[in-house]
Motif scaffolding. Structure first.
Motif, PDB file in Angstrom:
ATOM      1  N   LEU A   1      18.008  34.116 -13.913  1.00 56.72           N
ATOM      2  CA  LEU A   1      17.083  33.218 -13.230  1.00 56.72           C
ATOM      3  C   LEU A   1      17.352  31.823 -13.783  1.00 56.72           C
ATOM      4  O   LEU A   1      17.127  31.567 -14.967  1.00 56.72           O
ATOM      5  CB  LEU A   1      15.631  33.628 -13.512  1.00 56.72           C
ATOM      6  N   ASN A   2      17.884  30.941 -12.939  1.00 60.64           N
ATOM      7  CA  ASN A   2      18.161  29.574 -13.373  1.00 60.64           C
ATOM      8  C   ASN A   2      16.867  28.779 -13.432  1.00 60.64           C
ATOM      9  O   ASN A   2      15.993  28.925 -12.595  1.00 60.64           O
ATOM     10  CB  ASN A   2      19.153  28.895 -12.426  1.00 60.64           C
ATOM     11  N   LEU A   3      16.752  27.929 -14.459  1.00 59.10           N
ATOM     12  CA  LEU A   3      15.557  27.118 -14.656  1.00 59.10           C
ATOM     13  C   LEU A   3      15.852  25.680 -14.238  1.00 59.10           C
ATOM     14  O   LEU A   3      16.993  25.270 -14.208  1.00 59.10           O
ATOM     15  CB  LEU A   3      15.143  27.184 -16.133  1.00 59.10           C
ATOM     16  N   PRO A   4      14.861  24.897 -13.889  1.00 55.87           N
ATOM     17  CA  PRO A   4      13.416  25.148 -13.954  1.00 55.87           C
ATOM     18  C   PRO A   4      12.908  25.891 -12.722  1.00 55.87           C
ATOM     19  O   PRO A   4      13.575  25.963 -11.702  1.00 55.87           O
ATOM     20  CB  PRO A   4      12.833  23.728 -13.987  1.00 55.87           C
ATOM     21  N   ILE A   5      11.690  26.401 -12.849  1.00 56.19           N
ATOM     22  CA  ILE A   5      10.989  27.073 -11.759  1.00 56.19           C
ATOM     23  C   ILE A   5       9.737  26.255 -11.451  1.00 56.19           C
ATOM     24  O   ILE A   5       8.844  26.143 -12.299  1.00 56.19           O
ATOM     25  CB  ILE A   5      10.596  28.516 -12.141  1.00 56.19           C
ATOM     26  N   ALA A   6       9.684  25.679 -10.284  1.00 55.59           N
ATOM     27  CA  ALA A   6       8.584  24.775  -9.926  1.00 55.59           C
ATOM     28  C   ALA A   6       7.233  25.472  -9.906  1.00 55.59           C
ATOM     29  O   ALA A   6       6.211  24.841 -10.161  1.00 55.59           O
ATOM     30  CB  ALA A   6       8.861  24.137  -8.567  1.00 55.59           C
ATOM     31  N   THR A   7       7.214  26.781  -9.635  1.00 50.17           N
ATOM     32  CA  THR A   7       5.944  27.488  -9.496  1.00 50.17           C
ATOM     33  C   THR A   7       5.379  27.981 -10.822  1.00 50.17           C
ATOM     34  O   THR A   7       4.330  28.612 -10.836  1.00 50.17           O
ATOM     35  CB  THR A   7       6.099  28.686  -8.537  1.00 50.17           C
ATOM     36  N   CYS A   8       6.073  27.713 -11.946  1.00 50.18           N
ATOM     37  CA  CYS A   8       5.593  28.181 -13.242  1.00 50.18           C
ATOM     38  C   CYS A   8       5.863  27.121 -14.304  1.00 50.18           C
ATOM     39  O   CYS A   8       7.000  26.970 -14.764  1.00 50.18           O
ATOM     40  CB  CYS A   8       6.264  29.501 -13.615  1.00 50.18           C
ATOM     41  N   ALA A   9       4.824  26.426 -14.719  1.00 48.62           N
ATOM     42  CA  ALA A   9       4.968  25.351 -15.704  1.00 48.62           C
ATOM     43  C   ALA A   9       5.179  25.875 -17.120  1.00 48.62           C
ATOM     44  O   ALA A   9       5.596  25.126 -17.996  1.00 48.62           O
ATOM     45  CB  ALA A   9       3.734  24.458 -15.662  1.00 48.62           C
TER      46      ALA A   9
ATOM     47  N   ALA B   1      18.376  29.117 -18.588  1.00 47.19           N
ATOM     48  CA  ALA B   1      18.216  30.270 -17.699  1.00 47.19           C
ATOM     49  C   ALA B   1      17.499  31.378 -18.447  1.00 47.19           C
ATOM     50  O   ALA B   1      17.441  31.384 -19.670  1.00 47.19           O
ATOM     51  CB  ALA B   1      19.575  30.766 -17.217  1.00 47.19           C
ATOM     52  N   LEU B   2      16.953  32.297 -17.697  1.00 47.98           N
ATOM     53  CA  LEU B   2      16.444  33.544 -18.248  1.00 47.98           C
ATOM     54  C   LEU B   2      17.435  34.617 -17.837  1.00 47.98           C
ATOM     55  O   LEU B   2      17.829  34.692 -16.672  1.00 47.98           O
ATOM     56  CB  LEU B   2      15.055  33.874 -17.703  1.00 47.98           C
ATOM     57  N   THR B   3      17.876  35.436 -18.782  1.00 56.57           N
ATOM     58  CA  THR B   3      18.833  36.486 -18.462  1.00 56.57           C
ATOM     59  C   THR B   3      18.334  37.831 -18.984  1.00 56.57           C
ATOM     60  O   THR B   3      17.577  37.890 -19.955  1.00 56.57           O
ATOM     61  CB  THR B   3      20.225  36.197 -19.072  1.00 56.57           C
TER      62      THR B   3
ATOM     63  N   PRO C   1      14.089  43.301 -21.123  1.00 55.02           N
ATOM     64  CA  PRO C   1      13.282  42.086 -21.116  1.00 55.02           C
ATOM     65  C   PRO C   1      14.166  40.835 -21.021  1.00 55.02           C
ATOM     66  O   PRO C   1      15.267  40.790 -21.580  1.00 55.02           O
ATOM     67  CB  PRO C   1      12.546  42.142 -22.462  1.00 55.02           C
ATOM     68  N   PHE C   2      13.688  39.848 -20.294  1.00 54.84           N
ATOM     69  CA  PHE C   2      14.429  38.593 -20.129  1.00 54.84           C
ATOM     70  C   PHE C   2      14.391  37.794 -21.441  1.00 54.84           C
ATOM     71  O   PHE C   2      13.426  37.878 -22.209  1.00 54.84           O
ATOM     72  CB  PHE C   2      13.820  37.772 -18.996  1.00 54.84           C
ATOM     73  N   VAL C   3      15.449  37.027 -21.671  1.00 55.56           N
ATOM     74  CA  VAL C   3      15.537  36.134 -22.821  1.00 55.56           C
ATOM     75  C   VAL C   3      15.982  34.760 -22.344  1.00 55.56           C
ATOM     76  O   VAL C   3      16.667  34.632 -21.330  1.00 55.56           O
ATOM     77  CB  VAL C   3      16.507  36.653 -23.912  1.00 55.56           C
ATOM     78  N   ASN C   4      15.596  33.718 -23.100  1.00 53.26           N
ATOM     79  CA  ASN C   4      16.034  32.365 -22.782  1.00 53.26           C
ATOM     80  C   ASN C   4      17.497  32.208 -23.156  1.00 53.26           C
ATOM     81  O   ASN C   4      17.906  32.625 -24.231  1.00 53.26           O
ATOM     82  CB  ASN C   4      15.188  31.340 -23.531  1.00 53.26           C
TER      83      ASN C   4
END
Length: 150
Positions: free
Chosen positions: A104-112, A119-121, A144-147
Motif C-alpha cells: 500500500l503506497n502512502l500517503p492515504i488521504a482517507t486516514c490521517a 509504503a505499508l507492506t 501484519p503490515f509494516v512500514n
C-alpha cells in the motif's frame, strides 16, 4: 500431399493445446492454476487492527514481486477494508511467495494516522490449496503490515 501435411499440422496444434503447461507455479506438489490473496487494512499507524481502528476503505493494494519487479495485480479495499487479489493462470509463472508481497503506497488521504510517505507492506502466507475441476487455487493471507521505505 498438401492435405496430409495440413491435417498433421492441425492435429499437432490440437494435441499441444490440450496438454498442460510445463512451466508454472507448483506448491506442495500441485500445479497451481490461480492464486487468491486476502487481507484487511485498518486506519492505524501501520494498517493493522489496534483497539477500535476503523477499516481503511478505498485504498489501492498492489501485489508486487521484487525479483521480477512486476506488479501482478491491483485492487481497492471495500468499505470493510477487505481486499482480494486474484492472479490469473498466465501470471502464476511470475509469482513466487518468497519474493512477492502486498503493498500500500502512502500517503492515504482517507486516514490521517498513517505516515505520509513510504509504503505499508505485508508478506504472504499460504493458507490452503483448493483442488477443483478447473484447476488448483492457492489461497494466501497476509502477515501484519509494516512500514517500509520506498
Amino acid at each position: 500431399m498438401k492435405t496430409s501435411h495440413s491435417a498433421f499440422f492441425i492435429t499437432i496444434l490440437l494435441i499441444s493445446s490440450f496438454s498442460l503447461p510445463t512451466h508454472g507455479l507448483i506448491l506442495n506438489g500441485l500445479r497451481i492454476g490461480s492464486i487468491k490473496i486476502n487481507g484487511v487494512l485498518y486506519c492505524s499507524f501501520d494498517g493493522n487492527l489496534h483497539g477500535n481502528s476503523p477499516p481503511l476503505s478505498g485504498a489501492v493494494v498492489e501485489l508486487v514481486c521484487a525479483g521480477a519487479r512486476t506488479d501482478l495485480g491491483q485492487v481497492v479495499t471495500n468499505p470493510a477494508g477487505v481486499f482480494v487479489i486474484l492472479v490469473k493462470l498466465l501470471d502464476t509463472v511470475l509469482f513466487d511467495p518468497s519474493i512477492c508481497f502486498a503493498r500500500l503506497n502512502l500517503p492515504i488521504a482517507t486516514c490521517a494516522v498513517i505516515p505520509p510517505d513510504g509504503a505499508l507492506t505485508a508478506s504472504l502466507i499460504l493458507a490452503n490449496i483448493v483442488q477443483t475441476v478447473l484447476g488448483n487455487i492457492a489461497n494466501f493471507t497476509v502477515t501484519p503490515f509494516v512500514n517500509s521505505v520506498l
